[in-house]
Scaffold this active site. Sequence first.
Site, mmCIF file in Angstrom:
data_model
loop_
_atom_site.group_PDB
_atom_site.id
_atom_site.type_symbol
_atom_site.label_atom_id
_atom_site.label_comp_id
_atom_site.label_asym_id
_atom_site.label_seq_id
_atom_site.Cartn_x
_atom_site.Cartn_y
_atom_site.Cartn_z
ATOM 1 N N ASP A 70 0.844 -1.200 0.000
ATOM 2 C CA ASP A 70 0.000 0.000 0.000
ATOM 3 C C ASP A 70 0.877 1.246 0.000
ATOM 4 O O ASP A 70 0.670 2.171 -0.801
ATOM 5 C CB ASP A 70 -0.903 0.041 1.245
ATOM 6 C CG ASP A 70 -2.030 -0.956 1.219
ATOM 7 O OD1 ASP A 70 -3.062 -0.669 0.599
ATOM 8 O OD2 ASP A 70 -1.879 -2.020 1.850
ATOM 9 N N ILE B 96 -4.124 0.075 -3.061
ATOM 10 C CA ILE B 96 -4.574 -1.317 -3.175
ATOM 11 C C ILE B 96 -6.030 -1.336 -2.738
ATOM 12 O O ILE B 96 -6.328 -1.257 -1.537
ATOM 13 C CB ILE B 96 -3.756 -2.302 -2.317
ATOM 14 C CG1 ILE B 96 -2.304 -2.327 -2.767
ATOM 15 C CG2 ILE B 96 -4.366 -3.707 -2.419
ATOM 16 C CD1 ILE B 96 -1.436 -3.315 -2.027
ATOM 17 N N ASP B 97 -6.909 -1.411 -3.707
ATOM 18 C CA ASP B 97 -8.325 -1.547 -3.406
ATOM 19 C C ASP B 97 -8.583 -3.032 -3.244
ATOM 20 O O ASP B 97 -8.455 -3.801 -4.201
ATOM 21 C CB ASP B 97 -9.171 -0.961 -4.541
ATOM 22 C CG ASP B 97 -10.656 -0.976 -4.222
ATOM 23 O OD1 ASP B 97 -11.006 -1.120 -3.035
ATOM 24 O OD2 ASP B 97 -11.451 -0.850 -5.157
ATOM 25 N N THR C 45 -7.309 -4.703 -0.036
ATOM 26 C CA THR C 45 -6.105 -5.165 0.673
ATOM 27 C C THR C 45 -6.314 -6.545 1.285
ATOM 28 O O THR C 45 -5.406 -7.373 1.268
ATOM 29 C CB THR C 45 -5.684 -4.146 1.749
ATOM 30 O OG1 THR C 45 -5.441 -2.887 1.124
ATOM 31 C CG2 THR C 45 -4.422 -4.597 2.467
ATOM 32 N N GLU D 219 -4.775 7.316 0.147
ATOM 33 C CA GLU D 219 -5.355 6.576 1.264
ATOM 34 C C GLU D 219 -4.433 6.494 2.464
ATOM 35 O O GLU D 219 -4.881 6.368 3.588
ATOM 36 C CB GLU D 219 -5.716 5.167 0.788
ATOM 37 C CG GLU D 219 -6.639 4.458 1.733
ATOM 38 C CD GLU D 219 -7.245 3.229 1.112
ATOM 39 O OE1 GLU D 219 -6.544 2.206 1.033
ATOM 40 O OE2 GLU D 219 -8.415 3.293 0.716
ATOM 41 N N ASP E 153 -6.419 4.854 -4.792
ATOM 42 C CA ASP E 153 -6.462 3.787 -3.795
ATOM 43 C C ASP E 153 -5.325 2.850 -4.193
ATOM 44 O O ASP E 153 -5.420 2.142 -5.201
ATOM 45 C CB ASP E 153 -7.806 3.057 -3.801
ATOM 46 C CG ASP E 153 -7.936 2.071 -2.654
ATOM 47 O OD1 ASP E 153 -6.898 1.690 -2.069
ATOM 48 O OD2 ASP E 153 -9.062 1.666 -2.351
#
Length: 157
Positions: free
Chosen positions: A46, A126-127, A129, A69, A124
Amino acid sequence: MKYASEMAVGLDAVRKAMDVCRAVRAELVTEETIAKKDKSPVTVADFAAQAVVIHALERAFPSDPVVGEEDAAVLRTEEGAEQRAKVLHYAQIADATLTEESVLDAIDRGTYAGGSTGRHWCLDPIDGTKGFLRNEQYAVALALIVKGEVVLGLLGC
């Protein structure tokens, strides 16, 4: 095509972020998480993916703010030193010119609140996670928003 340069830069950035995610997933996926305040996991991927994408956007469009994010607060602490080193290592897979400070600054550049005026990017890193951690589906999601409307959307899956 309108927004052709934004599309080219965005695609390249998302592709590089996906390379980072694949490398992290192959090597660290089960052990490298930090619990965020809302109890959702955040991984080295991320942080590194956010740094890579925002750094690329900043180079090409220096006046464009970014809604991201993550923030680098935990990475800037003494306790975060080990995690910070891993984030830097994986971010450098995508861009060998990145330094520790440029990675942390890029992550923190994603603090724009958004809005319906001007233009900004929304990321985002990592949409999904939890899916990422289970070796299932996830995406790197990036959008360009102009005057409150999405004009470009990119997904790396």
